[in-house]
Write an enzyme that holds these catalytic residues in place. Structure first.
Site, PDB file in Angstrom:
ATOM      1  N   TRP A 177       0.824  -1.208   0.000  1.00 36.20           N
ATOM      2  CA  TRP A 177       0.000   0.000   0.000  1.00 36.20           C
ATOM      3  C   TRP A 177       0.855   1.253   0.000  1.00 36.20           C
ATOM      4  O   TRP A 177       1.931   1.302   0.585  1.00 36.20           O
ATOM      5  CB  TRP A 177      -0.897  -0.026   1.222  1.00 36.20           C
ATOM      6  CG  TRP A 177      -1.603   1.263   1.512  1.00 36.20           C
ATOM      7  CD1 TRP A 177      -1.112   2.342   2.193  1.00 36.20           C
ATOM      8  CD2 TRP A 177      -2.930   1.627   1.109  1.00 36.20           C
ATOM      9  NE1 TRP A 177      -2.059   3.354   2.254  1.00 36.20           N
ATOM     10  CE2 TRP A 177      -3.181   2.931   1.594  1.00 36.20           C
ATOM     11  CE3 TRP A 177      -3.924   0.973   0.402  1.00 36.20           C
ATOM     12  CZ2 TRP A 177      -4.394   3.580   1.395  1.00 36.20           C
ATOM     13  CZ3 TRP A 177      -5.126   1.622   0.206  1.00 36.20           C
ATOM     14  CH2 TRP A 177      -5.355   2.904   0.690  1.00 36.20           C
ATOM     15  N   ASP A 182       0.017   9.068   1.511  1.00 45.12           N
ATOM     16  CA  ASP A 182       0.575  10.425   1.484  1.00 45.12           C
ATOM     17  C   ASP A 182       2.040  10.511   1.061  1.00 45.12           C
ATOM     18  O   ASP A 182       2.890   9.804   1.620  1.00 45.12           O
ATOM     19  CB  ASP A 182       0.504  11.050   2.880  1.00 45.12           C
ATOM     20  CG  ASP A 182      -0.873  10.994   3.503  1.00 45.12           C
ATOM     21  OD1 ASP A 182      -1.801  10.511   2.847  1.00 45.12           O
ATOM     22  OD2 ASP A 182      -0.997  11.427   4.658  1.00 45.12           O
ATOM     23  N   GLN A 188       3.918   7.304   2.736  1.00 40.35           N
ATOM     24  CA  GLN A 188       3.283   6.396   3.667  1.00 40.35           C
ATOM     25  C   GLN A 188       3.132   5.037   2.993  1.00 40.35           C
ATOM     26  O   GLN A 188       2.629   4.929   1.863  1.00 40.35           O
ATOM     27  CB  GLN A 188       1.919   6.938   4.075  1.00 40.35           C
ATOM     28  CG  GLN A 188       1.977   8.207   4.903  1.00 40.35           C
ATOM     29  CD  GLN A 188       2.359   7.911   6.340  1.00 40.35           C
ATOM     30  OE1 GLN A 188       1.522   7.555   7.152  1.00 40.35           O
ATOM     31  NE2 GLN A 188       3.632   8.052   6.656  1.00 40.35           N
ATOM     32  N   PHE A 235       3.727   8.171  10.858  1.00 43.22           N
ATOM     33  CA  PHE A 235       2.784   8.918  10.042  1.00 43.22           C
ATOM     34  C   PHE A 235       3.514  10.013   9.259  1.00 43.22           C
ATOM     35  O   PHE A 235       4.727  10.149   9.301  1.00 43.22           O
ATOM     36  CB  PHE A 235       1.677   9.493  10.914  1.00 43.22           C
ATOM     37  CG  PHE A 235       0.520   8.553  11.147  1.00 43.22           C
ATOM     38  CD1 PHE A 235       0.664   7.183  11.003  1.00 43.22           C
ATOM     39  CD2 PHE A 235      -0.722   9.033  11.526  1.00 43.22           C
ATOM     40  CE1 PHE A 235      -0.395   6.312  11.223  1.00 43.22           C
ATOM     41  CE2 PHE A 235      -1.799   8.179  11.746  1.00 43.22           C
ATOM     42  CZ  PHE A 235      -1.636   6.817  11.594  1.00 43.22           C
ATOM     43  N   ARG A 237      -0.764  15.949  13.989  1.00 42.11           N
ATOM     44  CA  ARG A 237       0.144  15.135  13.180  1.00 42.11           C
ATOM     45  C   ARG A 237       0.568  15.913  11.930  1.00 42.11           C
ATOM     46  O   ARG A 237       0.105  16.998  11.663  1.00 42.11           O
ATOM     47  CB  ARG A 237      -0.529  13.826  12.767  1.00 42.11           C
ATOM     48  CG  ARG A 237      -1.856  14.002  12.042  1.00 42.11           C
ATOM     49  CD  ARG A 237      -2.548  12.663  11.831  1.00 42.11           C
ATOM     50  NE  ARG A 237      -3.873  12.826  11.226  1.00 42.11           N
ATOM     51  CZ  ARG A 237      -4.980  13.008  11.935  1.00 42.11           C
ATOM     52  NH1 ARG A 237      -4.931  13.079  13.252  1.00 42.11           N
ATOM     53  NH2 ARG A 237      -6.142  13.141  11.317  1.00 42.11           N
TER      54      ARG A 237
END
Length: 721
Positions: free
Chosen positions: A305, A308, A324, A365, A424
């Site tokens: 996967w 961002d 990400q 993140f 975040r």
């Protein structure tokens, strides 16, 4: 060679004791009742398929008036239950509480099997078995931290010692807050144990990669990899149980020679760990980047996967794209930072993972990167400036990492986290007038969503400065000159959804001089721009959210890199986005037509087009009732002058003609179509796998004064060849 089920002595002893207990229970059960021994069928206590709970009794509000039809409002997708309904205590969210209690029943089988999910809070989110007024068995879901899955899985109790006794089942939800609910379904008495149990495998590392088998619809399992007494990996993965859909990989070069122990929970008949193999090549290396649906000029990860874009920067001839990444599966989870570099924003080379979680649940993140040219951080030197990145550690806060080898390896700042708050996605930049570093970061305070600004002299110690409300996630902040207006510039404050404001930024506070505006529409999210580009271009890359590849071992893509500019329009200063000029280097075969009306378009003009990768440019004269339709590999791209809208498939954007003309630039790849209107005044991204075997392009016009003045099509070469 490795062996399935090899475990340390303590685990083996526990396993043997468990097995012996089960067999003793079976013998007792058989001896206790000839009728039970003869009746091998399962006895269903509850399948929860009715509209109400029937004779079960409830307290509180958590369980609602009856079994839920799957997922409840505000809840992640619930799966793994049987039939159409289940017990789901998320009625009213995680703040609701209550109990659900069964009528008394007689235990007639040695095992009680059930499906269970939700929170992992013993005594507070649990299924309990009560015999003679005492709780004798209890089970919970698997989740007690952010992330996780709402999938139900089989579990089992050995209840042989209670055969013949009356019992009651109690489902409890007394926890408020995250994972404050429980899911239960299909409670069955049985002679057969159904559920998952701990399994292990040992393996001595003698190759660079582990190949891990994935089955798309298998339950999510937590896999722990231990070397000695140290956990070296721990992540969620849909380990193949019935079939292998694709392989993902883990680079274990630094663990060569070590003995690894794999630990997970699996059904008794699953051989998933036996399917893990070692190799010095990536899985399916010969077909990598040549898969049927692999985009050919948009970035996708080798496996797993992608979402961002993170840490975008230019350094020593390389554009760095971090992102990400779930390296272990096709869906979101296990957030790492993937890493790729490119000399031209088109031809990307993937490097090893740049940033991995320090422990399970402390995910990496989004964030950003810069070149610390004057070594204000002290992480490098002025002659060899370090690369510095900020990211959100979900378990700690905003953290700093740095690299002194061109981004190939990264070191954590010892005093992390540098900012702690509810938020975040830190965006770093250097503010030249104040000679200070700025961190723009998504922030939640006083019930509001905002972007907060912090400043620092050294990228280590940060001071809160101000906050502006109304933005959500993944901020970007940069200054752009206004094209054609000498000595004029504006700062752009940008949010994840593509909305932006223009204004002034003094290094401490952003002062807007516009309402929220928008350039991008459709499947486009969490965009970020490159820092430190040598030509001072402001190049943006967005995540092509929902650009999915269901049959592939990878998922999602990045949008085409685009250059951003500010221009003066009749509506005021606006931001434009156009594909980077480097795209022209992929042109392979050119086609052009001029002065096309409805009569000319009725002929088979486009029969010579055979390529699947296209850049289409059209300039059309339009009147008040005009409609221009380009059917691009089965997908309609439509400009409707009566509505002043440009649409691509299901997405649309407002667009007025410019002096009676509309200009379109359309990019077609294997997973997407992107449309730029009037030199990038608006842009639309559509995730779609264009139909194969249909006409590549057709065009039609409606209304008065509708005429295509110029139509150009360039077939594009793949960047992977």
């Amino acid at each position: 060679m490795s062996r399935q089920g090899l475990q340390p002595a303590t685990r083996s002893d526990q396993f043997l004791l468990s097995c012996r207990s089960a067999w003793i229970g079976l013998v007792l059960a058989f001896a206790g009742s000839v009728a039970i021994a003869q009746d091998r069928d399962d006895l269903v206590i509850a399948d929860f398929e009715g509209e109400t709970y029937g004779s079960w009794t409830t307290t509180g509000t958590a369980f609602g008036p009856g079994p839920a039809r799957g997922t409840l409002p505000g809840q992640m997708d619930v799966s793994g239950f049987q039939g159409s309904r289940l017990v789901n205590s998320f009625h009213g969210g995680d703040s609701s509480t209550g109990t659900l209690t069964s009528p008394s029943f007689i235990i007639k089988r040695p095992f009680l099997n059930f499906l269970i999910g939700g929170g992992k809070y013993p005594g507070k989110t649990s299924l309990e078995l009560v015999v003679d007024g005492s709780e004798v068995r209890s089970a919970t879901g698997p989740n007690d931290a952010p992330g996780g899955s709402e999938r139900l899985d089989w579990a089992s109790w050995d209840v042989a010692e209670f055969v013949g006794k009356p019992a009651v089942l109690r489902i409890v939800d007394q926890h408020q807050g995250g994972w404050g609910h429980i899911n239960v379904d299909q409670i069955v008495q049985s002679h057969r144990k159904q559920g998952i149990a701990p399994v292990c495998r040992e393996l001595v590392v003698n190759a660079r990669y582990l190949h891990l088998p994935v089955q798309r619809d298998a339950p999510v399992r937590k896999l722990k990899i231990v070397a000695g007494d140290q956990t070296v990996r721990e992540f969620d993965i849909r380990l193949a149980e019935k079939r292998v859909d694709f392989l993902v990989f883990d680079d274990v070069q630094t663990l060569r020679g070590k003995t690894l122990t794999f630990e997970t929970l699996l059904p008794h008949d699953a051989k998933s760990l036996e399917k893990i193999v070692q190799a010095d090549e990536l899985p399916d290396a010969k077909s990598l980047y040549r898969e049927a649906d692999r985009p050919q000029f948009h970035f996708t990860s080798r496996r797993g996967w992608l979402n961002d874009p993170n840490g975008l920067l230019w350094h020593e001839g390389e554009y760095h794209l971090f992102y990400q990444h779930n390296p272990y599966g096709w869906d979101w989870g296990n957030m790492h930072w993937g890493h790729a570099v490119s000399p031209d924003l088109l031809h990307w080379k993937e490097l090893p993972i740049a940033l991995s979680p320090q422990k399970y649940g402390d995910w990496c993140f989004s964030g950003s990167g810069v070149v610390d040219r004057k070594n204000s951080s002290g992480f490098g030197s002025e002659t060899a400036p370090p690369l510095v990145a900020a990211y959100t550690s979900t378990g700690r806060g905003e953290c700093i990492i740095y690299s002194n080898d061109r981004g190939r390896t990264w070191t954590e700042f010892a005093q992390n986290p540098v900012v702690t708050h509810q938020g975040r996605d830190p965006r770093l930049l250097f503010h030249e007038p104040t000679k200070r570093w700025v961190m723009a970061v998504y922030d939640e305070a006083d019930g509001k969503q905002a972007i907060a600004f912090h400043t620092s002299a050294d990228l280590k110690e940060w001071t809160f400065e101000s906050r502006i409300d109304g933005f959500y996630e993944c901020p970007d902040l940069f200054e752009l000159p206004v094209t054609g207006a000498d000595d004029q510039s504006r700062w752009v404050l940008y949010g994840a959804d593509g909305a932006y404001m223009l204004g002034r930024f003094d290094g401490h506070r952003f002062t807007p001089d516009s309402a929220k505006l928008r350039t991008w529409y459709g499947d486009f999210y969490a965009a970020q721009t490159f820092s430190d580009t040598p030509d001072r271009r402001r190049v943006q890359v967005g995540w092509g959210r929902d650009v999915s590849f269901p049959a592939m071992p990878f998922n999602q893509q990045m949008a085409i890199p685009s250059e951003l500019t500010l221009r003066t329009t009749d509506e005021g200063i606006r931001m434009f986005a156009r594909p980077v000029a480097e795209l022209a280097s992929l042109h392979s075969k050119h086609h052009a037509w001029r002065d096309l009306g409805s009569a000319e378009l009725g002929r088979d003009l486009f029969a010579a087009l055979t390529g699947e990768l296209l850049e289409i440019k059209a300039e059309a004269e339009v009147g008040p009732t005009s409609k221009l339709t380009l059917l691009v590999r089965g997908v309609p791209v439509v400009y409707d002058a009566s509505k002043n809208t440009l649409s691509c498939g299901k997405h649309s954007a407002p667009l007025a003609p410019n002096k009676g003309l509309v200009q379109l630039q359309i990019l077609v790849d294997r997973g997407s179509i992107e449309v730029f209107g009037n030199e990038g005044r608006v842009a639309i991204s559509l995730g779609v796998i264009p139909a194969k075997g249909v006409q590549t392009l057709s065009a039609s016009t409606e209304g008065e004064k509708t005429r295509i003045q110029l139509l150009e099509v360039d077939e594009l070469a793949s960047t992977w060849r």
